[in-house]
Design a protein around this motif. Structure first.
Motif, PDB file in Angstrom:
ATOM      1  N   THR A   1      15.196  76.634  54.324  1.00 52.87           N
ATOM      2  CA  THR A   1      13.903  76.465  53.667  1.00 52.87           C
ATOM      3  C   THR A   1      14.108  75.925  52.251  1.00 52.87           C
ATOM      4  O   THR A   1      15.003  76.365  51.539  1.00 52.87           O
ATOM      5  N   GLU A   2      13.277  74.960  51.884  1.00 53.60           N
ATOM      6  CA  GLU A   2      13.349  74.365  50.545  1.00 53.60           C
ATOM      7  C   GLU A   2      11.989  74.473  49.873  1.00 53.60           C
ATOM      8  O   GLU A   2      10.961  74.449  50.544  1.00 53.60           O
ATOM      9  N   MET A   3      11.990  74.545  48.552  1.00 53.38           N
ATOM     10  CA  MET A   3      10.755  74.554  47.778  1.00 53.38           C
ATOM     11  C   MET A   3      10.768  73.317  46.883  1.00 53.38           C
ATOM     12  O   MET A   3      11.728  73.098  46.132  1.00 53.38           O
ATOM     13  N   VAL A   4       9.732  72.501  47.004  1.00 51.82           N
ATOM     14  CA  VAL A   4       9.583  71.335  46.141  1.00 51.82           C
ATOM     15  C   VAL A   4       8.678  71.765  44.986  1.00 51.82           C
ATOM     16  O   VAL A   4       7.537  72.177  45.210  1.00 51.82           O
ATOM     17  N   GLU A   5       9.206  71.714  43.792  1.00 50.70           N
ATOM     18  CA  GLU A   5       8.472  72.179  42.615  1.00 50.70           C
ATOM     19  C   GLU A   5       7.284  71.265  42.303  1.00 50.70           C
ATOM     20  O   GLU A   5       7.300  70.083  42.658  1.00 50.70           O
ATOM     21  N   PRO A   6       6.254  71.818  41.648  1.00 52.20           N
ATOM     22  CA  PRO A   6       5.074  71.006  41.302  1.00 52.20           C
ATOM     23  C   PRO A   6       5.464  69.765  40.493  1.00 52.20           C
ATOM     24  O   PRO A   6       6.390  69.802  39.680  1.00 52.20           O
ATOM     25  N   ASN A   7       4.740  68.702  40.749  1.00 52.14           N
ATOM     26  CA  ASN A   7       4.898  67.431  40.027  1.00 52.14           C
ATOM     27  C   ASN A   7       6.284  66.813  40.187  1.00 52.14           C
ATOM     28  O   ASN A   7       6.775  66.129  39.300  1.00 52.14           O
ATOM     29  N   THR A   8       6.913  67.085  41.337  1.00 49.40           N
ATOM     30  CA  THR A   8       8.198  66.459  41.664  1.00 49.40           C
ATOM     31  C   THR A   8       8.143  65.948  43.097  1.00 49.40           C
ATOM     32  O   THR A   8       7.168  66.201  43.814  1.00 49.40           O
ATOM     33  N   GLU A   9       9.169  65.245  43.486  1.00 54.81           N
ATOM     34  CA  GLU A   9       9.285  64.830  44.885  1.00 54.81           C
ATOM     35  C   GLU A   9      10.726  65.008  45.328  1.00 54.81           C
ATOM     36  O   GLU A   9      11.650  65.016  44.520  1.00 54.81           O
ATOM     37  N   ARG A  10      10.885  65.211  46.621  1.00 57.28           N
ATOM     38  CA  ARG A  10      12.212  65.423  47.186  1.00 57.28           C
ATOM     39  C   ARG A  10      12.251  64.809  48.573  1.00 57.28           C
ATOM     40  O   ARG A  10      11.277  64.875  49.324  1.00 57.28           O
ATOM     41  N   THR A  11      13.389  64.252  48.915  1.00 59.43           N
ATOM     42  CA  THR A  11      13.602  63.741  50.264  1.00 59.43           C
ATOM     43  C   THR A  11      14.213  64.856  51.095  1.00 59.43           C
ATOM     44  O   THR A  11      15.199  65.474  50.706  1.00 59.43           O
ATOM     45  N   VAL A  12      13.581  65.121  52.237  1.00 61.77           N
ATOM     46  CA  VAL A  12      14.034  66.153  53.164  1.00 61.77           C
ATOM     47  C   VAL A  12      14.515  65.439  54.422  1.00 61.77           C
ATOM     48  O   VAL A  12      13.908  64.470  54.866  1.00 61.77           O
ATOM     49  N   TYR A  13      15.595  65.934  54.993  1.00 59.97           N
ATOM     50  CA  TYR A  13      16.167  65.314  56.187  1.00 59.97           C
ATOM     51  C   TYR A  13      15.989  66.233  57.385  1.00 59.97           C
ATOM     52  O   TYR A  13      16.130  67.444  57.277  1.00 59.97           O
ATOM     53  N   CYS A  14      15.649  65.634  58.514  1.00 62.20           N
ATOM     54  CA  CYS A  14      15.383  66.383  59.731  1.00 62.20           C
ATOM     55  C   CYS A  14      16.058  65.640  60.891  1.00 62.20           C
ATOM     56  O   CYS A  14      16.097  64.413  60.902  1.00 62.20           O
ATOM     57  N   HIS A  15      16.586  66.393  61.850  1.00 61.62           N
ATOM     58  CA  HIS A  15      17.170  65.751  63.021  1.00 61.62           C
ATOM     59  C   HIS A  15      16.572  66.356  64.285  1.00 61.62           C
ATOM     60  O   HIS A  15      15.692  67.220  64.225  1.00 61.62           O
ATOM     61  N   ASN A  16      17.033  65.923  65.433  1.00 60.72           N
ATOM     62  CA  ASN A  16      16.380  66.261  66.700  1.00 60.72           C
ATOM     63  C   ASN A  16      16.475  67.731  67.099  1.00 60.72           C
ATOM     64  O   ASN A  16      15.833  68.144  68.047  1.00 60.72           O
ATOM     65  N   SER A  17      17.238  68.543  66.378  1.00 60.82           N
ATOM     66  CA  SER A  17      17.262  69.972  66.699  1.00 60.82           C
ATOM     67  C   SER A  17      16.502  70.786  65.650  1.00 60.82           C
ATOM     68  O   SER A  17      16.742  71.973  65.475  1.00 60.82           O
ATOM     69  N   GLN A  18      15.557  70.121  64.971  1.00 58.26           N
ATOM     70  CA  GLN A  18      14.730  70.791  63.966  1.00 58.26           C
ATOM     71  C   GLN A  18      13.310  70.240  64.032  1.00 58.26           C
ATOM     72  O   GLN A  18      13.100  69.075  64.318  1.00 58.26           O
ATOM     73  N   ASP A  19      12.354  71.108  63.736  1.00 57.58           N
ATOM     74  CA  ASP A  19      10.987  70.700  63.436  1.00 57.58           C
ATOM     75  C   ASP A  19      10.736  71.097  61.997  1.00 57.58           C
ATOM     76  O   ASP A  19      11.428  71.945  61.448  1.00 57.58           O
ATOM     77  N   LEU A  20       9.712  70.515  61.361  1.00 54.48           N
ATOM     78  CA  LEU A  20       9.392  70.848  59.982  1.00 54.48           C
ATOM     79  C   LEU A  20       8.008  71.460  59.883  1.00 54.48           C
ATOM     80  O   LEU A  20       7.075  71.013  60.559  1.00 54.48           O
ATOM     81  N   LEU A  21       7.890  72.458  59.034  1.00 53.06           N
ATOM     82  CA  LEU A  21       6.602  73.037  58.651  1.00 53.06           C
ATOM     83  C   LEU A  21       6.493  72.784  57.158  1.00 53.06           C
ATOM     84  O   LEU A  21       7.323  73.263  56.376  1.00 53.06           O
ATOM     85  N   ILE A  22       5.509  72.000  56.742  1.00 54.84           N
ATOM     86  CA  ILE A  22       5.318  71.659  55.340  1.00 54.84           C
ATOM     87  C   ILE A  22       4.027  72.296  54.886  1.00 54.84           C
ATOM     88  O   ILE A  22       2.962  72.045  55.453  1.00 54.84           O
TER      89      ILE A  22
END
Length: 56
Positions: free
Chosen positions: A32-53
């Motif tokens: 799990t990652e937290m993207v801080e307010p007023n920033t951006e981050r690249t998140v990587y996902c592969h076929n054995s993961q789903d994402l909940l944003i």
């Protein structure tokens, strides 16, 4: 295959990105990652993961 997703938290709220097991839907808490307010981050996902944003 790996996919990159840019998460932009540009409305003053943090954004929580949780990776999930696609078979069970169980969160992979150690990834799990937290993207801080007023920033951006690249998140990587592969076929054995789903994402909940979620804007916190």
């Amino acid at each position: 295959m790996t996919t990159s997703i840019v998460v932009k938290a540009n409305h003053g709220w943090p954004v929580k990105v949780t990776k999930l097991d696609p078979k069970t839907g169980a969160p992979l808490e150690f990834l799990t990652e937290m993207v801080e307010p007023n920033t951006e981050r690249t998140v990587y996902c592969h076929n054995s993961q789903d994402l909940l944003i979620h804007e916190v």
